[in-house]
Design an enzyme around this catalytic site. Structure first.
Site, short mmCIF file in Angstrom:
data_model
loop_
_atom_site.label_atom_id
_atom_site.label_comp_id
_atom_site.label_asym_id
_atom_site.label_seq_id
_atom_site.Cartn_x
_atom_site.Cartn_y
_atom_site.Cartn_z
CG ASP A 88 -5.60 -9.96 4.89
OD1 ASP A 88 -4.41 -9.63 4.75
OD2 ASP A 88 -6.15 -10.07 6.00
CG ASN A 126 -0.29 -0.06 2.53
OD1 ASN A 126 0.80 0.50 2.72
ND2 ASN A 126 -0.92 -0.72 3.50
CE LYS A 161 1.99 3.26 8.50
NZ LYS A 161 2.89 2.12 8.73
#
Length: 344
Positions: A284, A209, A211
């Site tokens: 997930d 992601n 971040k």
């Protein structure tokens, strides 16, 4: 960009029966649910009047739930503790119809458990019971032996590394499993964390992601700065010989860049408008859909678009839940095809 109905319908049919080896940190997601009607006299905090306890599979085990929900066969590999939580985890696997043959237990570890306190359908607090030290050499060798045995015996179509920085994925284990998968021609898909961000050289698809991309490359990027994202992804691909990088950008959607046969294919898929209740477990779901798309040779655009759609769907629910296969297919046929749900 759109696709046709037969392509999506065939993709979902072909999900069925595919064996997916999932390696990473597993855990129990424990929920304490109740209602809040007053503030504690002991401290300025809400009092949750408990009315339900619930234990669910989490971490890499939630990837297994998503893989199973999509019709494929999860082959889950990890190490948990020889403790009461470990017993509960193995029972949860059994209850959910997921094989525990790839799960090893160790008396030197505890089973990670995340307790979420839910009051009036809102998450108010989380308490983590865990350890994050790396597997010792003996544990890592036992796990690698188990993975070798499973990949020898089962028709594994894709390998997923699902890292939560709890110590199961050591650098040497990562390298050995990638080498094993490459020797068998099995694609490798990665959902990374900061600690071993640079350990996945030569994998097929890398899915951080925003971040994680910032932390892994030690740079500052805004989700709307596509030029900077493109530059960072290109650097990552070249430095680690990674074929495809897919970056999830929350409300900005998904960016995927694939380099193959001397060509670059770039995709930016905007997020769909949703009533977001909880983003827990969305990553997930995204990695689960992306891995099956990669195993089946789906296009970059369809991989990104379907993964993006699936991640958004699970965010409409409080807590960690696997994707609903039928709803995902229905929305894919409506939103990702030229004719939507129309026939004739």
């Amino acid at each position: 960009m759109k696709t046709d109905r037969p392509t999506i319908e065939k993709l979902f049919r072909d999900f069925e029966g595919k064996h997916v080896l999932i390696l990473g940190d597993v855990m129990i997601d424990a929920y304490l649910r109740g209602k809040v009607e007053r503030i504690s006299p002991e401290a300025p905090v809400p009092v949750v009047q408990l009315n339900k306890r619930e234990n669910l599979l989490g971490g890499a085990a939630n990837v297994a739930l998503n893989i199973r929900a999509l019709g494929a066969v999860p082959v889950l590999c990890s190490v948990i503790g020889e403790d009461q939580r470990g017993k509960e985890f193995m029972q949860l696997l059994k209850d959910d119809g997921i094989s525990g043959e790839g799960i090893l237990q160790s008396d030197s570890r505890i089973t990670t458990t995340k307790f979420r306190i839910i009051g009036n359908k809102v998450q108010m607090l989380r308490v983590d019971e865990e350890m994050d030290t790396d597997l010792n050499d003996r544990e890592a060798e036992r796990l690698l032996d188990k993975i070798r045995e499973l990949m020898q015996r089962l028709p594994v179509s894709v390998v997923i590394f699902q890292d939560y920085d709890k110590g199961v994925l050591t650098r040497s284990l990562i390298e050995d499993v990638i080498q094993l998968a490459n020797s068998k021609g099995v694609p490798v898909v990665v959902d990374p964390k900061k600690k071993h961000f640079d350990a996945y050289r030569g994998v097929d698809l890398f899915k951080p992601n925003l971040k994680e991309l910032r932390e892994g490359l030690k740079i500052d990027i805004d989700s709307g700065d596509i030029e900077s994202i493109r530059s960072a992804v290109s650097h990552l691909q070249e430095s680690q010989s990674i074929r495809s990088v897919m970056v999830t950008l929350s409300e900005a959607g998904v960016y995927l860049n694939e380099k193959a046969d001397g060509k670059t294919n770039e995709v930016l898929v905007p997020a769909h408008l949703r009533n977001i209740a909880d983003v827990s477990g969305a990553g997930d779901t995204v990695i689960s859909v992306a891995s099956l798309c990669r195993a089946l040779g789906a296009s970059s655009w369809l991989t990104a678009a379907l993964s993006n759609l699936a991640g958004g769907l699970v965010c409409e629910f409080v807590g960690v839940v696997p994707v609903n296969r039928q709803r995902l297919m229905t929305e894919a046929l409506e939103l990702l095809t030229d004719s939507g749900l129309k026939t004739g």
